[in-house]
Design a protein around this motif. Structure first.
Motif, PDB file in Angstrom:
ATOM      1  N   ILE A 191       0.746  -1.161   0.266  1.00  0.00           N
ATOM      2  CA  ILE A 191       0.511  -0.214  -0.072  1.00  0.00           C
ATOM      3  C   ILE A 191       1.065   1.284  -0.288  1.00  0.00           C
ATOM      4  O   ILE A 191       0.854   2.269  -0.925  1.00  0.00           O
ATOM      5  N   ALA A 192       2.071   1.218   0.631  1.00  0.00           N
ATOM      6  CA  ALA A 192       2.886   2.531   0.854  1.00  0.00           C
ATOM      7  C   ALA A 192       3.592   2.383  -0.149  1.00  0.00           C
ATOM      8  O   ALA A 192       3.501   3.912  -0.548  1.00  0.00           O
TER       9      ALA A 192
ATOM     10  N   SER B 124      -3.258   2.413   7.026  1.00  0.00           N
ATOM     11  CA  SER B 124      -4.306   2.493   7.766  1.00  0.00           C
ATOM     12  C   SER B 124      -4.186   1.143   7.996  1.00  0.00           C
ATOM     13  O   SER B 124      -4.479  -0.108   7.287  1.00  0.00           O
ATOM     14  N   MET B 125      -4.523   0.492   9.000  1.00  0.00           N
ATOM     15  CA  MET B 125      -5.363  -0.796   9.543  1.00  0.00           C
ATOM     16  C   MET B 125      -6.387  -1.286   8.484  1.00  0.00           C
ATOM     17  O   MET B 125      -6.585  -2.016   8.206  1.00  0.00           O
ATOM     18  N   ARG B 126      -7.255  -0.414   8.735  1.00  0.00           N
ATOM     19  CA  ARG B 126      -8.170  -1.227   7.796  1.00  0.00           C
ATOM     20  C   ARG B 126      -7.988  -0.797   6.575  1.00  0.00           C
ATOM     21  O   ARG B 126      -8.034  -2.578   5.767  1.00  0.00           O
ATOM     22  N   ALA B 127      -7.129  -0.032   5.964  1.00  0.00           N
ATOM     23  CA  ALA B 127      -6.281  -0.822   4.233  1.00  0.00           C
ATOM     24  C   ALA B 127      -6.153  -1.997   4.516  1.00  0.00           C
ATOM     25  O   ALA B 127      -6.423  -2.298   3.035  1.00  0.00           O
ATOM     26  N   VAL B 128      -5.244  -1.713   5.621  1.00  0.00           N
ATOM     27  CA  VAL B 128      -4.076  -3.015   5.247  1.00  0.00           C
ATOM     28  C   VAL B 128      -5.142  -3.999   5.121  1.00  0.00           C
ATOM     29  O   VAL B 128      -4.846  -5.713   4.790  1.00  0.00           O
ATOM     30  N   GLY B 129      -5.743  -4.229   6.494  1.00  0.00           N
ATOM     31  CA  GLY B 129      -7.105  -5.588   6.451  1.00  0.00           C
ATOM     32  C   GLY B 129      -7.786  -5.689   4.881  1.00  0.00           C
ATOM     33  O   GLY B 129      -7.945  -6.802   4.982  1.00  0.00           O
TER      34      GLY B 129
END
Length: 279
Positions: free
Chosen positions: A48-49, A58-63
């Motif tokens: 993502i990065a 964000s934790m949400r994006a990773v999830g």
């Protein structure tokens, strides 16, 4: 945007970085569940990065990328602060720790190779440049890269105090050049105008608004006139790169060469005092 590492719980972060904790047993439930691990979470976060930048992390994006909820990640990684530390250290594993030894007493070639590898590393992962060096992550791969550089500089025979300061000189040199390269690659997309359009508009406006520019800034004008860059015959591929990136890479090459010349002079006792403790 500057991000400070090491903001999570110190013991938990370091345990994760050094894999000093026993992994929690998998939860038992009906039906198969996709495997989730610290490594998988870190890999998704790095992707993502790399693709979207630090702001998208964000934790949400990773999830979502892993097909899980953010809450599912917390079993493995306590939060975004610890995740950042893990990401930063994980990508440093890409850097080689061994460089071919020269048959002669050539310490320059390995140092030059190291600097080039680290430059390209930062260009691949420009978000790493946003992590402040004021507070290091203290992970194993970060230490491995530092250890490699210290060993390469140790081959110069310079005193340990001098080597310590050269470490603090080489990293900013490489990081500054890499930051310019990374910025040059994203400038057009981020602003909606090409380098040529940007410079053309401002050069015309500057000429009109500051007609006495040459009289006010003679040293700058002389440098532009006398120090114009030569073509890049040693690397034909650079001709296809945007001008700012070509300049950044050439500046890196020349700046590194001058720094290594200074190291050579210090080794021969021709340079300034290197171990006096004075600024």
């Amino acid at each position: 945007m500057v991000v400070f590492a090491g903001q999570g719980d110190a013991r938990r972060s370091l345990s994760l970085l050094w894999r000093a904790e026993v992994a929690a047993p998998p939860r038992v439930g009906p039906g198969p569940r996709p495997r989730l691990s610290v490594d998988a979470i870190v890999a998704a976060a790095v992707a993502i990065a790399d693709e979207e930048g630090m702001a998208a992390l964000s934790m949400r994006a990773v999830g979502e990328r892993l097909g899980r909820t953010a809450m599912a990640l917390y079993t493995h990684v306590p939060g975004k602060s610890e995740l950042l530390d893990l990401m930063y250290d994980a990508v440093h594993a890409e850097l080689p720790s061994v460089y071919p030894e020269s048959e002669s007493d050539d310490w320059r070639a390995p140092l030059t190779a190291w600097a080039g590898e680290v430059l390209e590393f930062y260009v691949r992962h420009p978000w790493v440049l946003q992590v402040s060096q004021a507070r290091p992550v203290l992970g194993p791969h970060e230490y491995a890269n530092l250890d490699t550089l210290v060993r390469l500089l140790g081959a110069t025979g310079l005193p340990a105090r001098t080597v310590r300061r050269l470490v603090g000189t080489l990293f900013p040199l490489v990081q500054g050049s890499a930051r310019t390269v990374a910025d040059a690659r994203r400038a057009a997309g981020a602003t909606g105008s090409s380098d040529e359009e940007w410079w053309a508009a401002r050069a015309a406006a500057l000429t009109e608004l500051v007609p006495d520019f040459a009289e006010r800034f003679p040293a700058v004008v002389r440098l532009e006139r006398e120090g114009a860059p030569d073509p890049y015959p040693e690397d034909a591929e650079r001709e296809d790169l945007p001008y700012p990136e070509r300049e950044a890479r050439e500046t890196f090459r020349v700046g590194l060469g001058v720094l290594l010349d200074g190291i050579d002079a210090a080794r021969a006792g021709q340079g300034p005092a290197t171990d006096t403790g004075r600024p």
